[in-house]
Design an enzyme around this catalytic site. Structure first.
Site, PDB file in Angstrom:
ATOM      1  N   GLU A 137      32.351  38.430  38.675  1.00 11.93           N
ATOM      2  CA  GLU A 137      31.835  39.672  38.210  1.00 11.93           C
ATOM      3  C   GLU A 137      30.349  39.758  37.723  1.00 11.93           C
ATOM      4  O   GLU A 137      29.720  38.796  37.722  1.00 11.93           O
ATOM      5  CB  GLU A 137      32.891  40.355  37.034  1.00 11.93           C
ATOM      6  N   LYS A 168      39.088  38.725  25.056  1.00 19.50           N
ATOM      7  CA  LYS A 168      37.820  38.403  24.450  1.00 19.50           C
ATOM      8  C   LYS A 168      38.342  38.328  22.832  1.00 19.50           C
ATOM      9  O   LYS A 168      39.148  39.051  22.415  1.00 19.50           O
ATOM     10  CB  LYS A 168      36.909  39.494  24.434  1.00 19.50           C
TER      11      LYS A 168
END
Length: 377
Positions: A55, A191
């Site tokens: 990404e 995350k």
């Protein structure tokens, strides 16, 4: 006039690359919006399973310059060294890039991220139609990788349910995209700034298989730390086991993906208690400043980097490199499985003549080489 089968068909774009999809009309429109790097194009022709998607929001919004560019180039080289082909995905000048050339990669890395849009599924049409630059999120990268048949994708950490998400309904599109895209995402879990238990529950609802990697106790990682306190459903012992799972998923025709949680290397792991305290402070500051939506994550990552005196940035670099290495190993194993299957001897055919009742229909798939092909609707 000619008829094109609705089965998978190869359509060449202006640079000679192709996409494999079921609807050729969609392909003809998409080809005018996409550039594929020659290295990636050749790999997709020969063995799509050997390609690893990467990404670009890590480049545009995840790290400061020049760390972002240096890390992006190092990650691509790690994938090559493992025998796979890297395909960094992003948007430059309103065109999707699958495998970003050096000058375009440098442009994304050096641009002001206020003028570069974090691009998910909802943003793609806007960014492309306005000729803008964009860093593709996990969701955006998943969508594009699936368009060209890439099945393995390496990133840092995925988005999820934000803390307090039960009230704000702030849930990352990454989770929904994982539920409808048959791509394996190799990351260091979710995350740390997010509500990890609720994220894992949401992924289960979406039908996403969540597995730890080489963690016999099923402990799921939390980005900066090796443990989140939450458990994965399964554990994968090695790359071959992961590749076999991906192959089986494709054979079943399931449209859901995988989340493979790879713990950050121990020497780069941060103290979980310290990180949680820093995140709470950064979240409170974001709330006070009125920071919302997709702007929250960059704000918190910057705050964590500042408070940890840059150590979190080094951890971020280390985990994405490690994830890319694991993803490349999985891609190579997947390519080997596909190669073995195609080389397997065919079963002897029956000597009996087939009997056709009613008639037979033949679908013809074609390869189109002209640049200016127009379909007659």
């Amino acid at each position: 006039m000619f008829r094109i089968s609705t089965k998978a068909t190869k359509l060449f774009t202006r640079d000679g690359s192709f996409f494999e999809r079921r609807k050729c009309a969609t392909l003809s429109k998409l080809s005018s919006l996409v550039d594929i790097k020659p290295e990636v194009r050749e790999a997709l022709r020969a063995s799509p399973q050997s390609v690893v998607a990467l990404e670009s929001t890590i480049i545009t919004h995840g790290m400061p310059y020049p760390h972002n560019l240096e890390t992006a180039l190092q990650v691509e080289q790690i994938v090559r060294d493992k025998g796979a082909i890297p395909a960094t995905i992003g948007i430059v000048g309103g065109r999707i890039q699958i495998g970003i050339e050096g000058d375009r990669l440098a442009k994304l890395a050096g641009s002001d991220n206020r003028h570069t849009i974090k691009t998910s599924r909802r943003d793609l049409a806007y960014v492309l139609s306005n000729g803008l630059d964009g860093g593709t999120t996990v969701a955006g990268t998943l969508l594009i990788a699936d368009m060209v048949g890439i099945r393995v994708f390496a990133t840092g950490g995925i988005g999820g349910v934000h803390r307090g998400g039960e009230n704000s309904m702030d849930v990352s599109a990454d989770l929904v995209e994982l539920g409808r895209t048959p791509v394996a995402v190799v990351s260091s879990g979710v995350k740390s700034i997010l509500d990890i238990p609720r994220t894992l529950e949401y992924l289960e609802t979406q039908g996403v298989c969540v597995a730890s990697y080489q963690c016999a106790d099923l402990d799921f990682p939390a980005f900066y730390t090796r443990s989140s306190g939450s458990m994965a459903a399964y554990n994968l012992s090695n790359a071959a086991e992961a590749a076999a799972m991906i192959k089986t998923n494709c054979a079943l025709g399931l449209r859901s993906g995988f989340l493979i949680g790879v713990p950050i290397p121990a020497e780069y792991s941060l103290d979980r208690k310290v990180i949680d305290e820093v995140i709470e402070q950064a979240l409170a500051e974001a709330d006070r400043l009125g920071i919302r939506g997709k702007d929250v994550t960059p704000h918190i990552l910057a705050a964590v980097s500042k408070i940890t005196k840059g150590r979190s940035l080094e951890s971020n670099k280390a985990l994405i490199k490690n994830n890319a290495s694991v993803a490349a190993e999985i891609a190579v194993e997947l390519a080997n499985i596909e190669s073995s299957a195609s080389d397997a001897p065919r079963r002897p055919s029956s000597k009996r003549a087939p009997v056709v009742i009613g008639g037979s229909i033949v679908d013809t798939c074609i390869t189109v080489l002209e640049d200016d092909l127009k379909l007659n609707n």
